[in-house]
Design a protein around this motif. Structure first.
Motif, short mmCIF file in Angstrom:
data_model
loop_
_atom_site.label_atom_id
_atom_site.label_comp_id
_atom_site.label_asym_id
_atom_site.label_seq_id
_atom_site.Cartn_x
_atom_site.Cartn_y
_atom_site.Cartn_z
N GLY A 1 -1.71 -6.40 12.50
CA GLY A 1 -2.44 -6.60 13.75
C GLY A 1 -3.92 -6.88 13.51
N VAL A 2 -4.19 -7.99 12.84
CA VAL A 2 -5.58 -8.32 12.49
C VAL A 2 -6.14 -9.32 13.51
N SER A 3 -7.30 -8.97 14.07
CA SER A 3 -8.01 -9.88 14.97
C SER A 3 -9.41 -10.09 14.43
N ALA B 1 -10.28 -2.93 -0.37
CA ALA B 1 -9.82 -2.50 -1.69
C ALA B 1 -8.69 -3.40 -2.17
N ASN B 2 -8.33 -3.26 -3.45
CA ASN B 2 -7.19 -3.99 -3.99
C ASN B 2 -5.95 -3.69 -3.15
N GLY B 3 -5.24 -4.75 -2.82
CA GLY B 3 -3.99 -4.55 -2.09
C GLY B 3 -4.14 -4.36 -0.60
N ALA B 4 -5.36 -4.45 -0.09
CA ALA B 4 -5.58 -4.26 1.35
C ALA B 4 -4.96 -5.39 2.17
N GLY B 5 -4.84 -6.57 1.53
CA GLY B 5 -4.24 -7.70 2.25
C GLY B 5 -5.18 -8.88 2.45
N GLY C 1 -19.63 -9.22 8.56
CA GLY C 1 -18.59 -8.77 7.65
C GLY C 1 -17.49 -7.99 8.34
N TYR C 2 -16.33 -8.04 7.71
CA TYR C 2 -15.16 -7.27 8.16
C TYR C 2 -14.66 -6.44 6.98
N VAL C 3 -14.14 -5.26 7.28
CA VAL C 3 -13.55 -4.43 6.23
C VAL C 3 -12.08 -4.21 6.56
N LEU C 4 -11.23 -4.58 5.59
CA LEU C 4 -9.79 -4.48 5.76
C LEU C 4 -9.27 -3.32 4.93
N GLU C 5 -8.50 -2.45 5.55
CA GLU C 5 -7.86 -1.36 4.80
C GLU C 5 -6.39 -1.33 5.15
N THR C 6 -5.57 -1.37 4.12
CA THR C 6 -4.10 -1.41 4.29
C THR C 6 -3.66 -2.20 5.53
N GLY C 7 -4.13 -3.43 5.57
CA GLY C 7 -3.64 -4.37 6.58
C GLY C 7 -4.26 -4.25 7.95
N GLU D 1 -19.77 4.42 0.02
CA GLU D 1 -19.01 5.15 -1.00
C GLU D 1 -17.95 4.29 -1.67
N LEU D 2 -17.21 3.54 -0.82
CA LEU D 2 -16.05 2.82 -1.37
C LEU D 2 -16.41 1.48 -1.99
N TYR D 3 -17.38 0.78 -1.40
CA TYR D 3 -17.61 -0.59 -1.85
C TYR D 3 -18.95 -0.79 -2.54
N LEU D 4 -19.90 0.10 -2.27
CA LEU D 4 -21.21 -0.09 -2.90
C LEU D 4 -21.46 0.96 -3.99
N GLY D 5 -20.57 1.93 -4.07
CA GLY D 5 -20.68 2.92 -5.14
C GLY D 5 -21.92 3.80 -5.05
#
Ligand code: ATP
Length: 240
Positions: free
Chosen positions: A22-24, A38-42, A209-215, A234-238
């Motif tokens: 359900g991505v818009s 993240a890897n595998g997010a889609g 920007g958009y952030v996708l997590e598990t679809g 935390e997740l993307y900029l470390g």
């Protein structure tokens, strides 16, 4: 109206492995949008769904591009409307020269004078491609091949250029150069949708920007807002 618009898009592989849930999202004319995740997010699946590379997908939802409903269209048909999807730098034809590879990007065009002007323009963007025009493309470095596939896509005069991790595996000087060029491509009027692991760099050049997590899209906003978000930091900029 947005140049590209996805509404509630759901994509599944093999009819049962649901990846997009359900991505818009919207890509406005002339802007540089970045898609983080993240890897595998889609992310790759999202680009491939838009460009028609996953047969019979999306399963649900609509995709509009350049004023038309392109949901489940064939890739060639979407491309004809002005969508270029730069898949991978391994997409160069190693036996052909750099120039021959570039010209393949303009194969559907009959306006030779304009093609020549565009060749000059991409040579200006990537001078190394002009220097190496008569060399076999297989002899280029990874960074140069990445430039070649971007330049080849530009020769089709796309309205939207989608790039999947153009910086991956490249030496820092190539990465800087490619990002610098993305801004110049935007200035010339082409919209960009960029999937990028290097969030720091991506947020420096993006308009939005958009952030996708598990679809699912979990966050969106201008780059400053995303960079200030705790999860993104935390997740993307470390950084904490
Ligand atoms: P990465 O940065 O690792 O490429 P991504 O966000 O681009 O990640 P996708 O490549 O779109 O993610 O993959 C999303 C999910 O879909 C993953 O779980 C992956 O295993 C699965 N997937 C990708 N391609 C296929 C396929 N052809 N058949 C089945 N599952 C697939």
């Amino acid at each position: 109206m947005a140049l590209l618009e996805l509404a509630n898009v759901e994509t599944a592989y093999g009819g049962h492995i649901t990846v997009l849930r359900g991505v818009s999202l919207q890509v406005e004319e002339g802007l540089l949008m970045v898609l983080l995740g993240a890897n595998g997010a889609g992310k790759t699946t999202l680009l491939r769904t838009v460009s028609g590379l996953i047969p019979d997908q999306p399963e649900k939802g609509r995709i509009r591009f350049a004023g038309q409903d392109v949901t489940r269209w064939e890739p060639e048909a979407v491309a004809r409307l002005g969508l270029a999807h730069v898949l991978d730098r391994r997409g160069v034809f190693p036996e052909l020269t750099v120039e021959e590879n570039l010209r393949l990007g303009a194969y559907a065009r009959r306006d030779e004078a304009a093609v020549r002007a565009d060749l000059d323009w991409v040579h200006g963007l990537f001078p190394i491609l002009a220097e190496r025009r008569r060399q076999q493309a297989g002899l280029l470095s990874g960074g140069e091949q990445q430039m070649l596939v971007i330049a080849r896509a530009l020769l089709g005069r796309p309205r939207l250029l989608m790039l999947d991790e153009p910086s991956i595996g490249l030496a820092p000087r190539f990465v800087e150069q490619i990002f610098e060029t993305l801004l110049r491509i935007k200035e010339q009027g082409t919209a960009l949708l960029l999937v990028e692991q290097n969030a720091r760099l991506a947020l420096r050049v993006a308009d939005y920007g958009y952030v996708l997590e598990t679809g699912r899209l979990v966050l969106e906003g201008p780059p400053g807002e995303l960079a200030a978000n705790r999860n993104v930091r935390e997740l993307y900029l470390g950084v904490e």
